[in-house]
Design a protein around this motif. Structure first.
Motif, PDB file in Angstrom:
ATOM      1  N   VAL A   1       0.931  -1.453  -0.043  1.00 56.57           N
ATOM      2  CA  VAL A   1      -0.238  -0.200  -0.347  1.00 56.57           C
ATOM      3  C   VAL A   1       0.472   1.469  -0.197  1.00 56.57           C
ATOM      4  O   VAL A   1       2.079   1.462   1.097  1.00 56.57           O
ATOM      5  CB  VAL A   1      -0.970   0.027   0.960  1.00 56.57           C
ATOM      6  CG1 VAL A   1      -2.005   1.112   1.139  1.00 56.57           C
ATOM      7  CG2 VAL A   1      -1.939  -1.176   1.269  1.00 56.57           C
TER       8      VAL A   1
ATOM      9  N   LYS B   1      -3.038   5.798   4.054  1.00 53.97           N
ATOM     10  CA  LYS B   1      -2.409   4.085   4.168  1.00 53.97           C
ATOM     11  C   LYS B   1      -2.396   3.271   5.810  1.00 53.97           C
ATOM     12  O   LYS B   1      -2.879   2.229   6.053  1.00 53.97           O
ATOM     13  CB  LYS B   1      -1.083   4.564   4.106  1.00 53.97           C
ATOM     14  CG  LYS B   1      -1.066   5.038   2.724  1.00 53.97           C
ATOM     15  CD  LYS B   1       0.732   4.889   1.641  1.00 53.97           C
ATOM     16  CE  LYS B   1       1.395   5.663   3.372  1.00 53.97           C
ATOM     17  NZ  LYS B   1       1.531   6.804   3.032  1.00 53.97           N
ATOM     18  N   SER B   2      -2.065   3.844   6.188  1.00 57.43           N
ATOM     19  CA  SER B   2      -2.775   3.700   8.162  1.00 57.43           C
ATOM     20  C   SER B   2      -4.314   3.898   8.493  1.00 57.43           C
ATOM     21  O   SER B   2      -4.613   2.905   9.092  1.00 57.43           O
ATOM     22  CB  SER B   2      -2.432   4.494   9.242  1.00 57.43           C
ATOM     23  OG  SER B   2      -0.385   4.977   8.904  1.00 57.43           O
TER      24      SER B   2
ATOM     25  N   ASP C   1       3.415  -1.096   9.336  1.00 60.64           N
ATOM     26  CA  ASP C   1       3.131   0.110   8.744  1.00 60.64           C
ATOM     27  C   ASP C   1       4.443   1.162   8.563  1.00 60.64           C
ATOM     28  O   ASP C   1       4.982   0.447  10.074  1.00 60.64           O
ATOM     29  CB  ASP C   1       1.973   1.276  10.759  1.00 60.64           C
ATOM     30  CG  ASP C   1       1.028   2.386   9.344  1.00 60.64           C
ATOM     31  OD1 ASP C   1       1.649   2.395   8.159  1.00 60.64           O
ATOM     32  OD2 ASP C   1       0.155   2.906   9.950  1.00 60.64           O
ATOM     33  N   GLU C   2       4.440   0.934   7.748  1.00 62.74           N
ATOM     34  CA  GLU C   2       6.102   1.795   7.577  1.00 62.74           C
ATOM     35  C   GLU C   2       6.694   0.544   8.050  1.00 62.74           C
ATOM     36  O   GLU C   2       7.111   1.707   8.880  1.00 62.74           O
ATOM     37  CB  GLU C   2       6.235   3.284   7.874  1.00 62.74           C
ATOM     38  CG  GLU C   2       5.259   3.653   6.154  1.00 62.74           C
ATOM     39  CD  GLU C   2       5.333   4.731   6.398  1.00 62.74           C
ATOM     40  OE1 GLU C   2       6.664   5.231   5.760  1.00 62.74           O
ATOM     41  OE2 GLU C   2       4.554   5.706   5.685  1.00 62.74           O
TER      42      GLU C   2
ATOM     43  N   VAL D   1       2.332  -1.464   4.298  1.00 54.92           N
ATOM     44  CA  VAL D   1       2.046  -0.116   4.366  1.00 54.92           C
ATOM     45  C   VAL D   1       3.699  -0.007   3.605  1.00 54.92           C
ATOM     46  O   VAL D   1       4.542   0.331   4.904  1.00 54.92           O
ATOM     47  CB  VAL D   1       1.674   0.436   4.895  1.00 54.92           C
ATOM     48  CG1 VAL D   1       2.041   1.804   5.477  1.00 54.92           C
ATOM     49  CG2 VAL D   1       0.257   0.350   4.929  1.00 54.92           C
TER      50      VAL D   1
ATOM     51  N   GLN E   1       6.460   4.327   2.224  1.00 52.89           N
ATOM     52  CA  GLN E   1       6.968   5.161   1.674  1.00 52.89           C
ATOM     53  C   GLN E   1       8.456   5.240   0.328  1.00 52.89           C
ATOM     54  O   GLN E   1       7.493   5.482  -0.085  1.00 52.89           O
ATOM     55  CB  GLN E   1       7.225   6.170   2.168  1.00 52.89           C
ATOM     56  CG  GLN E   1       5.373   6.645   3.058  1.00 52.89           C
ATOM     57  CD  GLN E   1       6.042   8.276   3.351  1.00 52.89           C
ATOM     58  OE1 GLN E   1       6.321   8.957   2.108  1.00 52.89           O
ATOM     59  NE2 GLN E   1       5.535   8.207   4.378  1.00 52.89           N
TER      60      GLN E   1
ATOM     61  N   LEU F   1      -2.833   4.908  -2.675  1.00 55.64           N
ATOM     62  CA  LEU F   1      -3.387   5.827  -2.523  1.00 55.64           C
ATOM     63  C   LEU F   1      -2.622   7.019  -2.372  1.00 55.64           C
ATOM     64  O   LEU F   1      -2.033   7.815  -2.113  1.00 55.64           O
ATOM     65  CB  LEU F   1      -3.677   5.624  -0.755  1.00 55.64           C
ATOM     66  CG  LEU F   1      -4.571   4.806  -0.134  1.00 55.64           C
ATOM     67  CD1 LEU F   1      -4.491   4.167   1.126  1.00 55.64           C
ATOM     68  CD2 LEU F   1      -5.570   3.561  -1.133  1.00 55.64           C
TER      69      LEU F   1
END
Ligand code: ADP
Ligand code: ADP
Length: 223
Positions: free
Chosen positions: A31, A39-40, A157-158, A188, A190, A205
């Motif tokens: 994501v 995303k989160s 998450d990241e 997720v 970046q 997204l």
């Protein structure tokens, strides 16, 4: 996992417009998107940690929508942003927390062995407090703790946030190993180029909306 029309809001503010989202058996789904893209929020909506609407099914049965504990007991396990480990506690204690529900000693040992196989550095640091380790080691511990719960799907998450490129590569490679052993993963990130190398599919997204579903094989790598 199959989400249909999943949306989320904080108070009156819609942070995620309705999206359809799928993770097939054994898939790693990325994501992607800039800060604030939602995303989160998507991960929180799957887990029921934020006000949400729509449906999420996992392994053929609907997930409860407002009961994060029940979702976790279905094997849907999150490695949250910021890792969520306990700094003053030892590595061992943090890992044990991940398996707190488990009584069977052999099964517990089997999970420890798997975590140490994936992250040998944790084995050397068992008595050390989590807070005294490097960021990369803390992230390994966060993933290790999640694995102690024997997830059926792992959401991250990241995991690379704030980490140097080399340790990021090490952690993402380990996620690839885990995924190839059959564990579905939602990542997720970046750092899109690295995530696309591992992913079977990516959801992009922006501003709380799904703008593209990407097939990584069609994306040329320039690094
Ligand atoms: P991310 O890396 O997911 O974008 P953020 O920086 O958006 O993280 O969020 C960090 C923390 O601040 C999270 O716990 C998030 O829920 C909270 N947060 C983010 N935006 C807001 C906001 N507008 N109002 C209140 N809390 C927020
Ligand atoms: P991302 O993870 O892609 O950085 P988030 O899902 O954290 O994005 O945030 C999506 C939007 O929701 C942002 O506008 C953010 O400010 C807002 N938001 C996130 N957490 C909260 C919160 N706890 N309260 C209010 N708004 C929030």
């Amino acid at each position: 996992m199959e989400a249909r029309n999943l949306s989320a809001r904080y108070g009156q503010v819609q942070a995620l417009a309705p999206i359809d989202f799928q993770v097939g058996a054994g898939e790693l789904v990325a994501v992607l998107g800039p800060n604030g893209a939602g995303k989160s929020t998507l991960l929180r909506a799957i887990l029921g940690l934020v006000t949400n609407a729509g449906e999420v099914a996992f392994m053929g049965a609907a997930l409860p929508r407002r009961n994060p504990v029940a979702v976790a007991s279905r094997g849907v396990v999150l490695v949250p942003e910021g890792r969520g480990i306990f700094g003053p506690m030892t590595v061992m204690e943090n890992l044990e927390l991940g398996a707190y529900r488990l009584k069977d000693r052999h099964e517990r040992q089997r999970r420890f062995d798997r975590v140490f196989e994936l992250f040998p550095r944790l084995k050397e640091r068992l008595g050390q407090t989590a807070g005294s380790m490097s960021g990369g080691e803390q992230q390994m511990l966060a993933i290790g703790r999640a694995l102690m719960a024997d997830p059926k799907i792992l959401l991250l998450d990241e995991p690379s946030l704030g980490l140097a490129p080399r340790v990021t590569d090490e952690i993402l490679e380990t996620l690839g190993v885990l995924n190839r052993s059959g564990l579905p993963v939602v990542l997720v990130e970046q750092r899109a180029p690295q995530a696309l190398k591992l992913a079977h599919r990516a959801y992009l997204l922006s501003l709380g909306r799904l703008v593209a579903v990407i097939d990584p094989r069609e994306v040329q790598s320039h690094d």
